[in-house]
Design an enzyme around this catalytic site. Structure first.
Site, short mmCIF file in Angstrom:
data_model
loop_
_atom_site.label_atom_id
_atom_site.label_comp_id
_atom_site.label_asym_id
_atom_site.label_seq_id
_atom_site.Cartn_x
_atom_site.Cartn_y
_atom_site.Cartn_z
N THR A 133 0.74 -1.21 0.06
CA THR A 133 0.09 0.04 0.03
C THR A 133 0.69 1.40 -0.04
OG1 THR A 133 -1.58 1.25 1.39
CG2 THR A 133 -0.01 -0.33 2.61
N ASP A 134 0.41 2.35 -0.47
CA ASP A 134 0.96 3.59 -0.33
C ASP A 134 1.10 4.22 1.21
OD1 ASP A 134 -1.76 4.24 -0.03
OD2 ASP A 134 -1.75 6.00 -1.63
N GLU A 135 0.17 3.57 1.95
CA GLU A 135 -0.01 4.27 3.26
C GLU A 135 1.59 4.14 4.04
OE1 GLU A 135 -3.17 3.16 5.62
OE2 GLU A 135 -4.62 3.61 4.00
N TYR A 159 -2.08 -0.47 10.82
CA TYR A 159 -2.28 -1.15 9.63
C TYR A 159 -0.92 -0.90 8.79
CZ TYR A 159 -3.52 -1.36 4.71
OH TYR A 159 -3.33 -2.07 3.43
N ALA A 161 1.95 0.22 9.67
CA ALA A 161 3.02 -0.23 10.34
C ALA A 161 3.29 -1.68 9.96
CB ALA A 161 3.30 0.25 11.74
N LYS A 163 2.05 -3.28 7.36
CA LYS A 163 2.21 -3.31 6.10
C LYS A 163 3.73 -3.00 5.70
CE LYS A 163 -0.17 -4.45 2.98
NZ LYS A 163 -0.42 -5.94 2.57
N ASN A 258 -12.04 13.63 0.48
CA ASN A 258 -13.26 12.74 0.82
C ASN A 258 -14.57 13.39 0.70
OD1 ASN A 258 -11.15 10.93 1.62
ND2 ASN A 258 -11.42 11.37 3.73
P1 NAD Z 1 -9.63 -7.21 2.04
O1 NAD Z 1 -9.81 -6.98 3.62
O2 NAD Z 1 -10.87 -7.04 1.06
O3 NAD Z 1 -9.29 -8.56 1.74
C1 NAD Z 1 -8.43 -9.51 2.43
C2 NAD Z 1 -8.59 -11.17 2.35
O4 NAD Z 1 -7.40 -11.75 3.07
C3 NAD Z 1 -9.86 -11.58 2.84
O5 NAD Z 1 -10.41 -12.50 1.87
C4 NAD Z 1 -9.49 -12.41 4.07
O6 NAD Z 1 -10.47 -13.38 4.36
C5 NAD Z 1 -7.90 -12.71 3.67
N1 NAD Z 1 -7.23 -13.00 4.81
C6 NAD Z 1 -7.02 -12.37 5.96
N2 NAD Z 1 -6.27 -12.95 6.83
C7 NAD Z 1 -5.70 -14.17 6.17
C8 NAD Z 1 -5.21 -15.00 6.64
N3 NAD Z 1 -4.49 -15.04 7.93
N4 NAD Z 1 -4.72 -16.25 5.82
C9 NAD Z 1 -5.33 -16.15 4.70
N5 NAD Z 1 -6.32 -15.36 4.27
C10 NAD Z 1 -6.41 -14.18 5.06
O7 NAD Z 1 -8.64 -6.48 1.38
P2 NAD Z 1 -8.14 -5.74 0.16
O8 NAD Z 1 -8.73 -4.59 0.20
O9 NAD Z 1 -8.83 -6.75 -1.04
O10 NAD Z 1 -6.61 -5.53 0.10
C11 NAD Z 1 -5.96 -6.85 -0.57
C12 NAD Z 1 -4.35 -6.57 -0.31
O11 NAD Z 1 -4.27 -5.24 -1.19
C13 NAD Z 1 -4.05 -6.14 1.05
O12 NAD Z 1 -2.50 -6.59 1.22
C14 NAD Z 1 -3.94 -4.72 1.16
O13 NAD Z 1 -3.02 -4.28 2.17
C15 NAD Z 1 -3.46 -4.30 -0.37
N6 NAD Z 1 -3.87 -2.92 -0.62
C16 NAD Z 1 -5.45 -2.60 -0.57
C17 NAD Z 1 -5.73 -1.35 -1.09
C18 NAD Z 1 -7.39 -0.85 -1.03
O14 NAD Z 1 -7.51 0.26 -1.29
N7 NAD Z 1 -8.11 -1.66 -0.46
C19 NAD Z 1 -4.59 -0.61 -1.69
C20 NAD Z 1 -3.46 -0.74 -1.79
C21 NAD Z 1 -2.94 -1.97 -1.12
O1 DAU Z 2 -4.27 4.16 0.42
C1 DAU Z 2 -4.37 2.68 0.32
C2 DAU Z 2 -5.06 1.95 1.51
O2 DAU Z 2 -6.52 2.54 1.17
C3 DAU Z 2 -5.22 0.73 1.77
O3 DAU Z 2 -4.01 0.08 2.06
C4 DAU Z 2 -6.21 0.33 2.79
O4 DAU Z 2 -6.19 -1.32 2.89
C5 DAU Z 2 -7.65 0.78 2.25
O5 DAU Z 2 -8.53 0.40 3.47
C6 DAU Z 2 -7.62 2.03 2.23
O6 DAU Z 2 -7.31 2.91 3.43
P1 DAU Z 2 -7.93 4.38 4.01
O7 DAU Z 2 -7.93 4.59 5.27
O8 DAU Z 2 -7.66 5.50 2.88
O9 DAU Z 2 -9.54 3.80 3.47
P2 DAU Z 2 -10.71 4.02 4.04
O10 DAU Z 2 -11.92 3.75 2.83
O11 DAU Z 2 -10.96 3.45 5.35
O12 DAU Z 2 -11.00 5.63 4.13
C7 DAU Z 2 -10.76 6.41 3.17
C8 DAU Z 2 -10.73 7.87 3.47
O13 DAU Z 2 -12.31 8.26 4.13
C9 DAU Z 2 -9.91 8.29 4.66
O14 DAU Z 2 -9.39 9.25 4.80
C10 DAU Z 2 -10.87 8.03 5.95
C11 DAU Z 2 -12.38 8.50 5.30
N1 DAU Z 2 -13.45 7.83 5.87
C12 DAU Z 2 -13.64 6.69 5.87
C13 DAU Z 2 -14.74 5.84 6.35
C14 DAU Z 2 -14.90 4.47 6.47
C15 DAU Z 2 -14.47 8.53 6.21
O15 DAU Z 2 -14.46 9.80 6.24
N2 DAU Z 2 -15.66 8.18 6.63
C16 DAU Z 2 -15.93 6.50 6.91
O16 DAU Z 2 -16.88 6.29 7.41
#
Ligand code: NAD
Ligand code: DAU
Length: 353
Positions: A133-135, A159, A161, A163, A258
């Site tokens: 992730t970019d975080e 989270y 930290a 990653k 947002n």
């Molecule tokens: P998600 O939470 O939707 O899915 C995570 C999946 O991992 C789930 O299917 C869960 O059952 C599985 N999982 C969790 N713990 C496990 C374990 N111990 N063993 C096997 N499977 C397990 O997450 P996502 O949003 O699809 O993110 C996927 C990956 O991409 C993550 O590594 C996340 O850090 C990264 N990522 C997410 C975003 C985003 O915007 N969502 C952006 C950048 C990177």
């Molecule tokens: O940047 C990549 C990351 O993006 C991934 O690594 C994470 O897995 C993914 O969950 C996401 O993290 P964010 O914290 O950016 O996503 P989230 O959708 O939780 O929140 C997006 C923004 O919106 C953030 O600034 C918090 C805000 N927010 C979120 C929720 C759930 C709100 O204002 N209200 C809300 O109820």
């Protein structure tokens, strides 16, 4: 040949698996423990498809991972499995350390043992693709340039930290043992099968239910949004041509505040599913901010564009319209993920805000 995909029943993992099998016929073994975020329904289109095998299991289970590697002899592991929600990492960081750090360590050790025993051609072809992730880069000021691969790591949440720790493990396993790794650090994804605890799906689902749209703090935090199938195509590009040991930042040059995201969703719903009670924007409610909330993320994606020719196919306007339409077209999926556990999370997270 085949690939193992961890976390393939989650949001991005399932989109990746579906996309992979649309683009080619190389079999996929999905390893997913099915936490609250994992949903086999996301992969329902692959039922009966001989190219896909689903295994329910934990990436921390070394014996299971060893067995899968020995049985399927994959040419790559694409590692998505993680605890992924920042708010959950604040209220319960333990699961993030276990899956994201210990789980990645377990996979790396299993991959190292498997890879070391391959012949020279197998060794050269093998890849461990770590999805991150970019975080990990922390938070940008308004005037800062977007995150480049050379930025220092400054994770701010449990989270990010966890990653960051996993990225460092992956780097070290390459540097010390020569394991052929690539890492991608992507910005915020959105699209189908996104669990409605995250901003975009939560806002769509709440608006349709006539519930408040909870915007944290002043709503001026900025995220850089990428449609999920563009993330999938970037991973395919990096897996195919990324240089070993390198990291690639993935993003769509779509920085948005947002509050503007929420207003865009309201406007699309006003158009596609008008409410008799007036614009959905009436539901916008400012609530207490997220502790340690990162102010701005933005990705400089020039490296992956330059080296691998990757470009996103969707603009934010096309992607967000498709996303809203998908939630309107899939009310059964939405209803089924709103289980008792989901409602408990909403009460815990938003009840006192
Ligand atoms: P998600 O939470 O939707 O899915 C995570 C999946 O991992 C789930 O299917 C869960 O059952 C599985 N999982 C969790 N713990 C496990 C374990 N111990 N063993 C096997 N499977 C397990 O997450 P996502 O949003 O699809 O993110 C996927 C990956 O991409 C993550 O590594 C996340 O850090 C990264 N990522 C997410 C975003 C985003 O915007 N969502 C952006 C950048 C990177
Ligand atoms: O940047 C990549 C990351 O993006 C991934 O690594 C994470 O897995 C993914 O969950 C996401 O993290 P964010 O914290 O950016 O996503 P989230 O959708 O939780 O929140 C997006 C923004 O919106 C953030 O600034 C918090 C805000 N927010 C979120 C929720 C759930 C709100 O204002 N209200 C809300 O109820």
């Amino acid at each position: 040949m085949s690939i193992i995909v961890t976390g393939g029943a989650g949001f991005i993992g399932s989109n990746f698996v579906l996309d992979w099998l649309k683009a080619g016929d190389e079999p996929v073994i999905t390893l997913d423990v099915l936490t609250y975020a994992g949903n086999l329904e996301n992969l329902a289109a692959l039922e009966g498809d001989a190219r896909h095998t689903f295994v329910q299991g934990d990436i921390c289970d070394r014996a299971l991972v060893d067995r899968l590697l020995a049985e399927h002899r994959p040419r790559a592991i694409v590692h998505f499995a993680a605890e992924s929600h920042v708010d959950r990492s604040i209220s319960g960081p333990g699961a993030f350390m276990r899956t994201n750090v210990e789980g990645t360590f377990t996979l790396l050790e299993a991959a190292r043992a498997y890879w070391s025993a391959l012949d020279e051609a197998g060794k050269a072809a093998f890849r461990f693709h770590h999805v991150s992730t970019d975080e990990v880069y922390g938070s940008l000021k308004p005037e800062d340039p977007p995150f480049a691969e050379t930025n220092a790591y400054e994770p701010n949440s449990p989270y990010s930290a966890s990653k960051a720790a996993s990225d460092h493990l992956v780097r070290a396993w390459h540097h010390t043992y020569g394991l052929p790794v690539v890492t991608t650090n992507c910005s915020n994804n959105y699209g189908p099968y996104h669990f409605p605890e995250k901003l975009i799906p939560l806002m769509i689902v709440n608006a349709l239910a006539g519930k408040p749209l909870p915007v944290y703090g002043d709503g001026q935090q900025i995220r850089d949004w990428l449609y999920v199938t563009d993330h999938a195509s970037a991973i395919r590009a990096v897996l195919a041509g990324g240089r070993l040991g390198e990291t690639y930042n993935i993003g769509g040059w779509n920085e948005k505040a947002n509050i503007d995201i929420v207003k865009t969703i309201c406007a699309l719903l006003d158009e596609l599913r008008p409410s008799a009670e007036g614009s959905y924007a009436r539901l916008i409610t400012y609530v207490k901010d997220r502790p340690g909330h990162d102010r701005r993320y933005a990705i400089d994606a020039r490296k992956v564009e330059r080296e691998l020719g990757w470009r996103p196919a969707e603009t934010f306007e096309t992607g967000i319209r498709k996303t809203v339409q998908w939630y309107l077209d899939n009310p059964e999926w939405v209803a089924r993920v709103q289980s008792g556990a989901y409602r408990e999370w909403l009460n815990k997270q938003y009840g006192a805000r």
